[in-house]
Design an enzyme around this catalytic site. Structure first.
Site, PDB file in Angstrom:
ATOM      1  N   ILE A  43       5.089 -31.763  15.138  1.00  0.00           N
ATOM      2  CA  ILE A  43       4.857 -30.314  15.071  1.00  0.00           C
ATOM      3  C   ILE A  43       5.949 -29.548  15.830  1.00  0.00           C
ATOM      4  CG2 ILE A  43       3.165 -28.489  15.611  1.00  0.00           C
ATOM      5  CD1 ILE A  43       0.979 -30.297  14.861  1.00  0.00           C
ATOM      6  N   SER A  44       6.697 -30.241  16.696  1.00  0.00           N
ATOM      7  CA  SER A  44       7.814 -29.622  17.437  1.00  0.00           C
ATOM      8  C   SER A  44       7.440 -28.291  18.083  1.00  0.00           C
ATOM      9  CB  SER A  44       9.036 -29.444  16.520  1.00  0.00           C
ATOM     10  OG  SER A  44       9.492 -30.690  16.060  1.00  0.00           O
ATOM     11  N   ARG A  70      27.204 -27.963   9.711  1.00  0.00           N
ATOM     12  CA  ARG A  70      25.761 -27.690   9.734  1.00  0.00           C
ATOM     13  C   ARG A  70      25.449 -26.244   9.318  1.00  0.00           C
ATOM     14  NH1 ARG A  70      22.439 -31.018  12.548  1.00  0.00           N
ATOM     15  NH2 ARG A  70      21.167 -29.228  13.129  1.00  0.00           N
ATOM     16  N   ASP A 125      12.802 -27.722   8.163  1.00  0.00           N
ATOM     17  CA  ASP A 125      13.720 -28.662   8.833  1.00  0.00           C
ATOM     18  C   ASP A 125      14.620 -29.379   7.834  1.00  0.00           C
ATOM     19  OD1 ASP A 125      14.782 -29.828  11.089  1.00  0.00           O
ATOM     20  OD2 ASP A 125      13.374 -31.506  11.084  1.00  0.00           O
ATOM     21  N   TRP A 135      17.485 -23.374  21.764  1.00  0.00           N
ATOM     22  CA  TRP A 135      18.573 -22.895  22.641  1.00  0.00           C
ATOM     23  C   TRP A 135      19.371 -24.076  23.168  1.00  0.00           C
ATOM     24  CZ3 TRP A 135      19.411 -17.866  22.355  1.00  0.00           C
ATOM     25  CH2 TRP A 135      18.345 -16.997  22.115  1.00  0.00           C
ATOM     26  N   SER A 144      11.710 -22.291  20.618  1.00  0.00           N
ATOM     27  CA  SER A 144      12.103 -22.001  22.003  1.00  0.00           C
ATOM     28  C   SER A 144      12.982 -23.133  22.548  1.00  0.00           C
ATOM     29  CB  SER A 144      10.866 -21.777  22.872  1.00  0.00           C
ATOM     30  OG  SER A 144       9.862 -22.729  22.597  1.00  0.00           O
ATOM     31  N   ARG A 151      20.722 -26.336  21.546  1.00  0.00           N
ATOM     32  CA  ARG A 151      21.773 -26.742  20.599  1.00  0.00           C
ATOM     33  C   ARG A 151      23.134 -26.226  21.064  1.00  0.00           C
ATOM     34  NH1 ARG A 151      19.396 -27.123  14.548  1.00  0.00           N
ATOM     35  NH2 ARG A 151      17.478 -28.175  15.155  1.00  0.00           N
ATOM     36  N   HIS A 179      22.444 -24.162   7.022  1.00  0.00           N
ATOM     37  CA  HIS A 179      21.602 -23.023   7.425  1.00  0.00           C
ATOM     38  C   HIS A 179      21.720 -21.893   6.401  1.00  0.00           C
ATOM     39  CE1 HIS A 179      20.635 -25.026  11.055  1.00  0.00           C
ATOM     40  NE2 HIS A 179      21.796 -24.878  11.647  1.00  0.00           N
ATOM     41  N   LEU A 183       2.368  -9.512   0.666  1.00  0.00           N
ATOM     42  CA  LEU A 183       2.489 -10.712   1.505  1.00  0.00           C
ATOM     43  C   LEU A 183       2.826 -10.357   2.957  1.00  0.00           C
ATOM     44  CD1 LEU A 183       2.831 -13.884   1.676  1.00  0.00           C
ATOM     45  CD2 LEU A 183       5.272 -13.460   1.327  1.00  0.00           C
ATOM     46  N   ARG A 230       5.854 -29.443   6.754  1.00  0.00           N
ATOM     47  CA  ARG A 230       7.135 -29.717   7.415  1.00  0.00           C
ATOM     48  C   ARG A 230       8.043 -30.414   6.419  1.00  0.00           C
ATOM     49  NH1 ARG A 230       8.890 -31.104  13.345  1.00  0.00           N
ATOM     50  NH2 ARG A 230      11.106 -31.403  12.972  1.00  0.00           N
ATOM     51  N   GLU A 259      -4.490 -28.123   7.283  1.00  0.00           N
ATOM     52  CA  GLU A 259      -4.069 -29.343   6.596  1.00  0.00           C
ATOM     53  C   GLU A 259      -2.587 -29.515   6.871  1.00  0.00           C
ATOM     54  OE1 GLU A 259      -5.659 -31.644   4.781  1.00  0.00           O
ATOM     55  OE2 GLU A 259      -7.556 -30.655   5.252  1.00  0.00           O
TER      56      GLU A 259
HETATM   57  C1  IPE Z   1      11.914 -27.499  14.328  1.00  0.00           C
HETATM   58  O1  IPE Z   1      13.030 -28.202  13.942  1.00  0.00           O
HETATM   59  C2  IPE Z   1      12.267 -26.061  14.581  1.00  0.00           C
HETATM   60  C3  IPE Z   1      12.586 -25.265  13.400  1.00  0.00           C
HETATM   61  C4  IPE Z   1      12.489 -25.646  12.155  1.00  0.00           C
HETATM   62  C5  IPE Z   1      12.994 -23.917  13.677  1.00  0.00           C
HETATM   63  P1  IPE Z   1      13.904 -29.011  14.999  1.00  0.00           P
HETATM   64  O2  IPE Z   1      14.953 -29.714  14.228  1.00  0.00           O
HETATM   65  O3  IPE Z   1      14.349 -28.102  16.089  1.00  0.00           O
HETATM   66  O4  IPE Z   1      12.825 -30.016  15.602  1.00  0.00           O
HETATM   67  P2  IPE Z   1      13.038 -31.418  16.339  1.00  0.00           P
HETATM   68  O5  IPE Z   1      14.099 -31.178  17.383  1.00  0.00           O
HETATM   69  O6  IPE Z   1      13.490 -32.381  15.294  1.00  0.00           O
HETATM   70  O7  IPE Z   1      11.696 -31.755  16.899  1.00  0.00           O
HETATM   71  C1  IPE Z   2      16.219 -26.650  10.712  1.00  0.00           C
HETATM   72  O1  IPE Z   2      17.225 -27.507  10.340  1.00  0.00           O
HETATM   73  C2  IPE Z   2      16.723 -25.279  11.081  1.00  0.00           C
HETATM   74  C3  IPE Z   2      16.608 -24.941  12.508  1.00  0.00           C
HETATM   75  C4  IPE Z   2      16.082 -25.674  13.440  1.00  0.00           C
HETATM   76  C5  IPE Z   2      17.149 -23.661  12.904  1.00  0.00           C
HETATM   77  P1  IPE Z   2      17.993 -28.390  11.403  1.00  0.00           P
HETATM   78  O2  IPE Z   2      19.175 -27.623  11.891  1.00  0.00           O
HETATM   79  O3  IPE Z   2      17.073 -28.868  12.459  1.00  0.00           O
HETATM   80  O4  IPE Z   2      18.487 -29.601  10.498  1.00  0.00           O
HETATM   81  P2  IPE Z   2      18.459 -31.155  10.865  1.00  0.00           P
HETATM   82  O5  IPE Z   2      17.050 -31.484  11.244  1.00  0.00           O
HETATM   83  O6  IPE Z   2      19.414 -31.350  11.981  1.00  0.00           O
HETATM   84  O7  IPE Z   2      18.883 -31.811   9.599  1.00  0.00           O
HETATM   85 MG    MG Z   3      15.905 -30.551  12.698  1.00  0.00          MG
END
Ligand code: IPE
Ligand code: IPE
Ligand code: MG
Length: 257
Positions: free
Chosen positions: A197-198, A35, A22, A71, A68, A73, A39, A133, A190, A209
């Site tokens: 844990i999202s 953004r 994240d 989507w 899941s 976004r 990525h 791996l 994380r 852990e």
């Molecule tokens: C969790 O990150 C999902 C991934 C890293 C793929 P998110 O950015 O989507 O999680 P939330 O929305 O902050 O919970």
């Molecule tokens: C995690 O980074 C990647 C995915 C969820 C695909 P984010 O895109 O959630 O980045 P932040 O949390 O908005 O900074």
């Molecule tokens: Mg995020």
């Protein structure tokens, strides 16, 4: 501190590590960039994490690439992520194969563009016999989806009389969940500073852990990963027992091995 594979005993390392990657968006926004830039930078961190785990001899690495819920976004961000995924699969798979990495996608890929589904199948077919791996990429994955899926598989078996209701046990559910053939999850990391844990590996993380770091995913380098592993090694996992019981068990296994 960068961990050295020879300096620590293989036994104390986690066998299975999962990462909620994240913070890509915030990393880019801090640099006044879109953004998508974050990525793209995040892919470099994926490469470095894979190399690091291969070097250390970790058995499984599971990366949360797309949930899941992602989507929800904006459409253009979702398509950027799909394109990036396709690009990485096309470009990196041969190299992964050369490095003996076994690639596995967990999640419901049926909602992905068919070009992407084809690439996923090809990547799986190419690397499935590798012995290094095990890299699991969670794409359109949700922990609740995984549990529902396992429950439905078992319910079907009950319906046709292959199983009794009482056969729906913890073990049966585990065996029908993603990554049932791999070591249990030891360490869940994380990045990005949030403490949740999202909807990632809800079932599999029962005794993992948990390690949370403020570091944003594009900044998560070998040193940051080493710190997470060092923190894991320093913790005592009791699995519901007392510390004394664990020490006793360890002493016994040391005398028998
Ligand atoms: C969790 O990150 C999902 C991934 C890293 C793929 P998110 O950015 O989507 O999680 P939330 O929305 O902050 O919970
Ligand atoms: C995690 O980074 C990647 C995915 C969820 C695909 P984010 O895109 O959630 O980045 P932040 O949390 O908005 O900074
Ligand atoms: Mg995020």
């Amino acid at each position: 501190m960068v961990l050295n594979a020879d300096a620590i005993s293989q036994q104390s390392l986690p066998k299975h590590v999962a990462i909620i990657m994240d913070g890509n968006g915030r990393w880019a926004q801090a640099r006044k960039r879109p953004r998508a830039y974050g990525h793209k930078k995040g892919v470099d961190s994926v490469r470095s994490a894979v190399q690091f785990c291969s070097k250390l001899g970790i058995e499984s690495l599971t990366l949360f690439a797309f949930s899941s819920e992602n989507w929800r976004r904006p459409e253009d961000e979702v398509s950027t992520l799909m394109e990036l995924f396709l690009f990485v699969l096309s470009k990196e798979v041969k190299k992964l194969h050369k490095n003996n990495v076994k690639l596995n996608i967990i999640g419901d890929i049926s909602r992905f563009p068919s070009s992407l589904q084809d690439k996923v199948h090809d990547a799986h077919a190419l690397t499935c016999k590798n012995t290094g791996l095990q890299l699991n990429i969670a794409a359109n994955y949700g922990g609740r989806w995984d549990i529902i899926n396992a429950a439905q598989t078992l319910a079907e078996k009950v319906k046709v009389g292959e199983l009794q209701v009482t056969d729906i046990t913890e073990e049966a559910l585990t065996n029908n969940m993603s990554m049932a053939d791999q070591s249990p999850l030891d360490l869940l990391i994380r990045t990005g500073g949030d403490y949740r844990i999202s909807n990632f590996l809800l079932w599999q993380a029962a005794y993992a852990e948990l390690y949370f770091t403020e570091t944003l995913w594009p900044d998560f380098n070998e040193e940051a990963f080493s710190e997470a592993i060092a923190c894991y090694i320093s913790r005592e996992r009791r699995f519901g027992c007392t510390g004394e019981q664990i020490k006793q068990l360890l002493a016994e296994s040391n005398t028998t091995s």
